[in-house]
Design an enzyme around this catalytic site. Structure first.
Site, mmCIF file in Angstrom:
data_model
loop_
_atom_site.group_PDB
_atom_site.id
_atom_site.type_symbol
_atom_site.label_atom_id
_atom_site.label_comp_id
_atom_site.label_asym_id
_atom_site.label_seq_id
_atom_site.Cartn_x
_atom_site.Cartn_y
_atom_site.Cartn_z
ATOM 1 C CB ALA A 63 -0.877 -0.015 1.248
ATOM 2 N N GLY A 102 0.348 -5.065 0.590
ATOM 3 C CA GLY A 102 -0.761 -4.984 -0.355
ATOM 4 C C GLY A 102 -0.391 -5.550 -1.720
ATOM 5 C CD GLU A 105 -2.967 -7.561 2.068
ATOM 6 O OE1 GLU A 105 -2.589 -6.395 1.875
ATOM 7 O OE2 GLU A 105 -3.679 -7.912 3.017
ATOM 8 C CD GLU A 125 1.003 -5.977 5.104
ATOM 9 O OE1 GLU A 125 1.785 -6.925 5.362
ATOM 10 O OE2 GLU A 125 0.313 -5.941 4.074
HETATM 11 N N1 3HC Z 1 4.619 3.449 0.215
HETATM 12 C C1 3HC Z 1 5.127 4.648 -0.098
HETATM 13 N N2 3HC Z 1 6.443 4.850 -0.362
HETATM 14 C C2 3HC Z 1 7.235 3.780 -0.313
HETATM 15 C C3 3HC Z 1 6.771 2.502 -0.007
HETATM 16 C C4 3HC Z 1 5.392 2.339 0.261
HETATM 17 N N3 3HC Z 1 4.858 1.159 0.541
HETATM 18 N N4 3HC Z 1 7.811 1.640 -0.030
HETATM 19 C C5 3HC Z 1 8.897 2.354 -0.359
HETATM 20 N N5 3HC Z 1 8.560 3.655 -0.529
HETATM 21 C C6 3HC Z 1 9.438 4.742 -0.923
HETATM 22 C C7 3HC Z 1 10.517 5.023 0.107
HETATM 23 O O1 3HC Z 1 10.070 5.897 1.099
HETATM 24 C C8 3HC Z 1 11.616 5.598 -0.743
HETATM 25 O O2 3HC Z 1 11.274 6.931 -0.981
HETATM 26 P P1 3HC Z 1 12.426 8.051 -1.142
HETATM 27 O O3 3HC Z 1 13.274 7.598 -2.284
HETATM 28 O O4 3HC Z 1 11.662 9.306 -1.360
HETATM 29 O O5 3HC Z 1 13.174 8.026 0.168
HETATM 30 C C9 3HC Z 1 11.474 4.851 -2.063
HETATM 31 O O6 3HC Z 1 10.150 4.308 -2.071
HETATM 32 C C10 3HC Z 1 12.461 3.712 -2.232
HETATM 33 O O7 3HC Z 1 12.426 2.904 -1.065
HETATM 34 P P2 3HC Z 1 13.763 2.284 -0.433
HETATM 35 O O8 3HC Z 1 14.789 3.348 -0.285
HETATM 36 O O9 3HC Z 1 13.327 1.543 0.780
HETATM 37 O O10 3HC Z 1 14.205 1.295 -1.587
HETATM 38 P P3 3HC Z 1 14.829 -0.159 -1.498
HETATM 39 O O11 3HC Z 1 15.035 -0.572 -2.896
HETATM 40 O O12 3HC Z 1 15.949 -0.173 -0.528
HETATM 41 O O13 3HC Z 1 13.673 -1.068 -0.863
HETATM 42 C C11 3HC Z 1 11.468 -1.989 -0.602
HETATM 43 C C12 3HC Z 1 12.486 -1.311 -1.550
HETATM 44 C C13 3HC Z 1 11.967 -3.372 -0.200
HETATM 45 C C14 3HC Z 1 10.175 -2.100 -1.336
HETATM 46 C C15 3HC Z 1 11.317 -1.114 0.684
HETATM 47 O O14 3HC Z 1 11.051 0.208 0.294
HETATM 48 C C16 3HC Z 1 10.198 -1.546 1.592
HETATM 49 O O15 3HC Z 1 10.371 -2.450 2.385
HETATM 50 N N6 3HC Z 1 9.044 -0.861 1.484
HETATM 51 C C17 3HC Z 1 7.932 -1.082 2.390
HETATM 52 C C18 3HC Z 1 7.196 -2.342 2.059
HETATM 53 C C19 3HC Z 1 6.022 -2.488 2.973
HETATM 54 O O16 3HC Z 1 6.113 -2.332 4.178
HETATM 55 N N7 3HC Z 1 4.866 -2.795 2.387
HETATM 56 C C20 3HC Z 1 3.664 -2.944 3.151
HETATM 57 C C21 3HC Z 1 2.978 -1.620 3.223
HETATM 58 S S1 3HC Z 1 1.563 -1.658 4.261
HETATM 59 C C22 3HC Z 1 0.401 -2.424 3.335
HETATM 60 O O17 3HC Z 1 0.672 -2.859 2.261
HETATM 61 C C23 3HC Z 1 -0.957 -2.506 3.938
HETATM 62 C C24 3HC Z 1 -1.840 -3.455 3.194
HETATM 63 O O18 3HC Z 1 -1.890 -4.679 3.857
HETATM 64 C C25 3HC Z 1 -3.221 -2.916 3.056
#
Ligand code: 3HC
Ligand code: NAI
Length: 698
Positions: A63, A102, A105, A125
């Site tokens: 998400a 997400g 998902e 998450e």
């Molecule tokens: N939403 C918004 N921005 C995000 C994001 C997300 N889910 N994931 C990454 N970004 C952004 C980062 O803030 C960063 O922004 P910036 O360049 O402005 O600082 C950019 O994307 C690149 O991220 P990273 O520097 O972390 O890049 P990496 O290549 O090192 O890692 C990744 C990529 C493994 C995808 C890592 O970013 C990550 O773990 N992201 C989060 C994944 C996550 O937690 N997903 C679950 C979200 S909650 C959800 O999905 C709820 C659902 O169940 C409804």
């Protein structure tokens, strides 16, 4: 169909491609685009099967976290997933990179999933204080069984494609995601495979329904270390709903828990930590586009506690290290410690059996500073004495290749003074790792007066490459972390003189969520170090000195502020210490009073926050969030409290300033008077976070 999602037709296959850099997060535009493209593909009589894939470096990574806590924008993810799962035409998710949260998902709502061999799939998450909120807790157990599902959901760690294939999460491993997905879709059509809707498939739930212990044992093991956190427990409960309830009811309950967590303080803090960590890697005041220098080989000087741990961090990331010592004996001892450490990890199954030999093979141990010649980055980790550091840097200056970055791991010493003994101060900076350096994630990057922007960028890039979290700080005594910690230490000691006991102070700090209190930490580090340094400087600290005079140096002597049973690291309160404190106070003519836990908490936390405010004033840290990152990754600050500056904003700066003024008077300690910045923000009703917003707007 919109600017971030498009539909193409390759004869009978409809290809839906998400292209929303950097990580294809599920923003409103992405959700809307997918929904529209899927609807069009279903409506198009020429299309018989649909492939959902992504452009760029990854499949949907989750998400869009930036949308959380804001009013929801349609369409909701549930609506999109229902449309997909109910599609009469097969939908294949074609995954590369990371299918997370997400993103996974979305894939689980498709009828089939294929992935490239280096893809990773997970529901992280929980690391953001959440649980999967779009069916993940209900569909994943149906795909892989509740035991693996609860592991993936409660620990939040992704699995690789091979494991995903073995456990039925994906149907195949493909070469390229888009082409592989398309080929797989043709196969589905040719074989007339029935649509697999996970919501209707309860086959993998049967075992856990019959024997609940499979599930409860897994949950108990996973939540053992989740002290203070809400999300892991809620996530485990949600997987339980999948076992106990019909799909739609489980989905409803999952949604309720997700929304509750999302609105709660813990997730707010954890989402803040996520963005703060990434923000910290952006160096304030360095021209955009500044390129990091190339680092292929690193030299580390000193194979002691820190040098060894730092060397391990580099070779763990595949970067070869030249490890330099003063003699063969010291080298042998240092290599031996690393070997033992690796072997213990391999024996626990933490790394493959052949990893210790491979990693140690990347370390070349040598005697003599002339061996820094090949290194692109040189990290000094010798004794904490300025004269020795200067000697080492002068020699390194003689031998290092032009353009090499010269870093010191000093905890307190002035990097400007160290840089002055070289002919290249522009290449000198601090890289302050934390002990144990192969485990702790923080690296304070110390920018000295003359450090060149690209040297700084190099240090930050290298730290990230070896899986550390870098935070750039300026030169001052103890940099950010230890400088703030000193304020806490000072108050902890004063509390003993007023009537508190070490175990009372430590209990308050650990109940707050820190892994250890100041006295248990002192015992771990060794009380004799401070004692010697006080003696050198002619300073007294009556209680700590009395302990050392009684031979109580901490864990290493089995006694310190606590006593320790043989072979145990568990601190046990010791009546002898209480007696010793009583005697010391009597000798000094002081009376013990009752100190409340509330006072202890305030005096442990607020002086550190006050020091944080001074650090911001002096621009030793560029952002309050950098200070928080330092505490989260260097000192075990509980992630669900965001960091000291975030915590201060939650408590309210006016309250903190008022209490500091009160304690300054009450304990006759002017150093507790609120810092001008804290006073000003408190008077204006502002937060530390407002500083970051102002800086961004400027
Ligand atoms: N939403 C918004 N921005 C995000 C994001 C997300 N889910 N994931 C990454 N970004 C952004 C980062 O803030 C960063 O922004 P910036 O360049 O402005 O600082 C950019 O994307 C690149 O991220 P990273 O520097 O972390 O890049 P990496 O290549 O090192 O890692 C990744 C990529 C493994 C995808 C890592 O970013 C990550 O773990 N992201 C989060 C994944 C996550 O937690 N997903 C679950 C979200 S909650 C959800 O999905 C709820 C659902 O169940 C409804
Ligand atoms: P240590 O005493 O364990 O190791 C220092 C090593 O440096 C010894 O093995 C010594 O033989 C070697 N050495 C000394 N002079 C040398 C020279 N001229 N050439 C090559 N090797 C030399 O010390 P430790 O704890 O590893 O500390 C090293 C540095 O890291 C210090 O500056 C310290 O302040 C800093 N630091 C220490 C932390 C800790 O928790 N121990 C945490 C963060 C930083």
């Amino acid at each position: 169909m919109n600017e971030v999602v498009k539909l193409e037709r390759h004869d009978v296959i409809g290809i839906v491609t998400v292209n929303s850099p950097p990580v294809n997060a599920l923003s409103a535009a992405v959700r809307g685009g997918i929904l529209e493209c899927i609807k069009s593909a279903i409506a198009d009589p020429e299309i018989k099967a649909i492939v959902l894939t992504c452009a760029g470096r990854t499949f949907i990574a989750g998400a869009d976290i930036t949308e959380f806590g804001k009013p929801p924008k349609p369409p909701g993810l549930h609506e999109v997933l229902t449309e997909m799962e109910n599609s009469p035409k097969p939908i294949v998710a074609a995954i590369h990179g990371t299918a997370l949260g997400g993103g996974l998902e979305v894939a689980l709502a498709c009828h089939f999933r294929v992935a490239t061999k280096d893809a990773r799939l997970g529901l992280p998450e929980v690391k953001l204080g959440l649980l999967p909120g779009a069916g993940g807790t209900q569909r994943l157990p149906r795909a892989v069984g509740p035991e693996l599902a609860v592991k993936m959901i409660v620990a939040g760690d992704p699995i690789g494609a091979a494991e995903a294939l073995k456990n039925g999460l994906i149907e195949d491993i493909v070469e390229g995601s888009a082409t592989g997905g398309e080929a797989f879709a043709r196969k589905v059509l040719a074989e007339k495979r029935p649509l697999r809707k996970l919501r209707d498939d309860n086959s993998k739930l049967a075992a856990a329904k019959a024997d609940r212990s499979i599930f409860t044992n897994a949950v108990a093991a996973l939540t053992k270390k989740a002290r203070g956190l809400e999300a892991p427990f809620a996530a485990a409960d949600a997987v339980g709903f999948a076992i106990d309830l019909p799909f739609d009811e489980g989905l409803k309950k999952e949604r309720e828990s997700f929304l509750k967590l999302m609105m709660g303080d813990q997730s707010k803090a954890q989402r803040y930590a996520f963005f703060s960590e990434r923000e910290a890697a952006k160096i304030a005041g360095v021209p955009e586009g500044t390129k990091a220098r190339n680092v292929e080989r690193v030299a580390i000087i000193g194979a002691g506690t820190m040098g060894g741990g730092i060397a391990m961090s580099f070779v763990n990331a595949g970067i070869p290290v030249t490890l330099i010592e003063t003699g063969e004996e010291q080298l042998k001892r240092g290599m031996g410690v690393m070997q033992k450490n690796y072997e213990a990890t391999a024996a626990r199954g933490g790394i493959p059996a052949d990893a210790p030999a491979k990693r140690l093979g990347l370390i070349t141990g040598v005697v003599g500073l002339e061996n820094v010649r090949d290194a692109d980055l040189i990290i000094e980790a010798v004794f904490e004495t300025m004269a020795i550091k200067k000697e080492v840097f002068a020699a390194v200056d003689k031998y290092a290749k032009p353009g090499a970055v010269l870093a010191s791991n000093t905890s307190y010493l002035n990097i400007d003074d160290i840089a002055k003994v070289t002919s290249r101060p522009q290449d000198v900076l601090g890289m302050h790792f934390f002990s144990p350096a192969n485990v702790m994630k923080l690296c304070e990057i110390v920018r000295a007066d003359k450090t060149a922007p690209d040297a700084l960028t190099t240090a930050v890039a290298v730290a990230r490459k070896i899986a550390k979290v870098p935070a750039v700080v300026g030169v001052c005594d103890g940099f950010v972390g230890n400088r703030m910690l000193a304020q806490r230490g000072k108050q902890a000691e004063k509390l003993l003189f007023e009537g508190a006991l070490p175990q009372q102070v430590d209990a308050v700090v650990t109940r707050f969520g820190m892994p250890m209190g100041p006295f248990a930490m002192g015992d771990l580090a060794g009380l004799d170090i401070g004692w010697r340094s006080r003696k050198d400087r002619g300073i007294k600290s009556e209680i700590a000195d009395a302990l050392c005079e009684a031979g109580r140096f901490g864990q290493k002597t089995g006694k310190g502020y606590y006593k320790y049973e043989a072979g145990s690291r568990a601190p046990l309160p010791d009546p002898e210490v209480e007696k010793l404190i009583d005697e010391t106070l009597q000798r000094l003519g002081r009376k013990r009073r009752i100190v409340t836990d509330d006072e202890i908490l305030e005096r442990m936390m607020y002086p550190m926050i006050n020091e944080g405010a001074r650090i911001l004033e002096e621009k030793v840290a560029a952002r309050p969030s950098d200070i928080d990152v330092i505490w989260l990754y260097g000192y075990g600050w509980p992630i669900y409290r965001g960091g000291p500056m975030f915590y201060a904003d939650q408590v309210g700066l006016k309250h903190i300033a008022d209490r500091l003024s009160f304690y300054a008077k009450e304990t006759n300690d002017p150093s507790l008077e609120p810092a001008p910045l804290l006073k000003q923000l408190a008077a204006e009703g502002k937060t530390f976070a407002s500083l970051a917003q102002t800086a961004k707007a400027a």
